[in-house]
Design a protein around this motif. Structure first.
Motif, mmCIF file in Angstrom:
data_model
loop_
_atom_site.group_PDB
_atom_site.id
_atom_site.type_symbol
_atom_site.label_atom_id
_atom_site.label_comp_id
_atom_site.label_asym_id
_atom_site.label_seq_id
_atom_site.Cartn_x
_atom_site.Cartn_y
_atom_site.Cartn_z
ATOM 1 N N GLU A 28 45.639 8.824 48.872
ATOM 2 C CA GLU A 28 46.596 9.917 48.669
ATOM 3 C C GLU A 28 45.960 11.190 49.224
ATOM 4 O O GLU A 28 44.994 11.718 48.655
ATOM 5 C CB GLU A 28 46.920 10.076 47.186
ATOM 6 N N ARG A 30 46.971 14.287 49.419
ATOM 7 C CA ARG A 30 47.070 15.472 48.577
ATOM 8 C C ARG A 30 45.915 15.479 47.563
ATOM 9 O O ARG A 30 45.320 16.513 47.298
ATOM 10 C CB ARG A 30 48.415 15.543 47.864
ATOM 11 N N THR A 39 48.905 20.091 56.199
ATOM 12 C CA THR A 39 49.847 19.074 56.673
ATOM 13 C C THR A 39 50.532 19.533 57.953
ATOM 14 O O THR A 39 50.647 18.774 58.918
ATOM 15 C CB THR A 39 50.896 18.760 55.587
ATOM 16 N N PRO A 61 57.391 15.333 53.254
ATOM 17 C CA PRO A 61 56.123 15.043 52.573
ATOM 18 C C PRO A 61 55.784 13.562 52.486
ATOM 19 O O PRO A 61 54.617 13.186 52.641
ATOM 20 C CB PRO A 61 56.324 15.657 51.184
ATOM 21 N N GLU A 62 56.754 12.716 52.268
ATOM 22 C CA GLU A 62 56.495 11.282 52.132
ATOM 23 C C GLU A 62 55.813 10.705 53.379
ATOM 24 O O GLU A 62 54.973 9.816 53.279
ATOM 25 C CB GLU A 62 57.805 10.532 51.848
ATOM 26 N N ARG A 65 51.928 11.366 53.242
ATOM 27 C CA ARG A 65 51.311 11.081 51.944
ATOM 28 C C ARG A 65 50.007 10.306 52.078
ATOM 29 O O ARG A 65 49.038 10.581 51.381
ATOM 30 C CB ARG A 65 52.304 10.310 51.076
ATOM 31 N N THR A 66 49.974 9.319 52.978
ATOM 32 C CA THR A 66 48.791 8.470 53.161
ATOM 33 C C THR A 66 48.498 8.306 54.653
ATOM 34 O O THR A 66 49.401 8.456 55.488
ATOM 35 C CB THR A 66 49.007 7.063 52.562
ATOM 36 N N ARG A 69 50.875 5.726 56.262
ATOM 37 C CA ARG A 69 52.243 6.214 56.524
ATOM 38 C C ARG A 69 52.267 7.120 57.750
ATOM 39 O O ARG A 69 53.187 7.045 58.568
ATOM 40 C CB ARG A 69 52.786 6.942 55.288
#
Length: 86
Positions: A28, A30, A39, A61-62, A65-66, A69
């Motif tokens: 994660e 964040r 970001t 944001p999604e 996230r990682t 992704r």
């Protein structure tokens, strides 16, 4: 999974990941210190590094996230470029 320039770009934006610690696909970001400013900067870095342009719908944001992704998003953008779409 991803290449060295991706790893370098992500690591530059996550201050809480120690230099010797592996960057995991499901980390994660964040939680590792990547805020909204980082970001946006990462998105710009990746567009430049890979010759892609994120679409407005990509910049949620999604999608950031990682690392896994983000890499999926880059792969999709590169496929669009290969298909002749920006």
């Amino acid at each position: 999974m991803w290449d060295a320039r991706f790893e370098e770009a992500v690591r530059a934006r996550i201050p809480m990941l120690p230099p010797g610690q592996a960057l995991g696909p499901d980390d994660e970001l964040r939680a590792l210190g990547m805020d909204s400013v980082a970001t946006v900067a990462l998105a710009a870095d990746l567009e430049s590094a890979y010759g892609i342009a994120f679409e407005l719908d990509d910049l949620v944001p999604e999608n950031f996230r990682t690392p896994a992704r983000i890499w999926e998003l880059i792969s999709a953008c590169r496929a669009r470029v290969s298909a002749g779409r920006p």
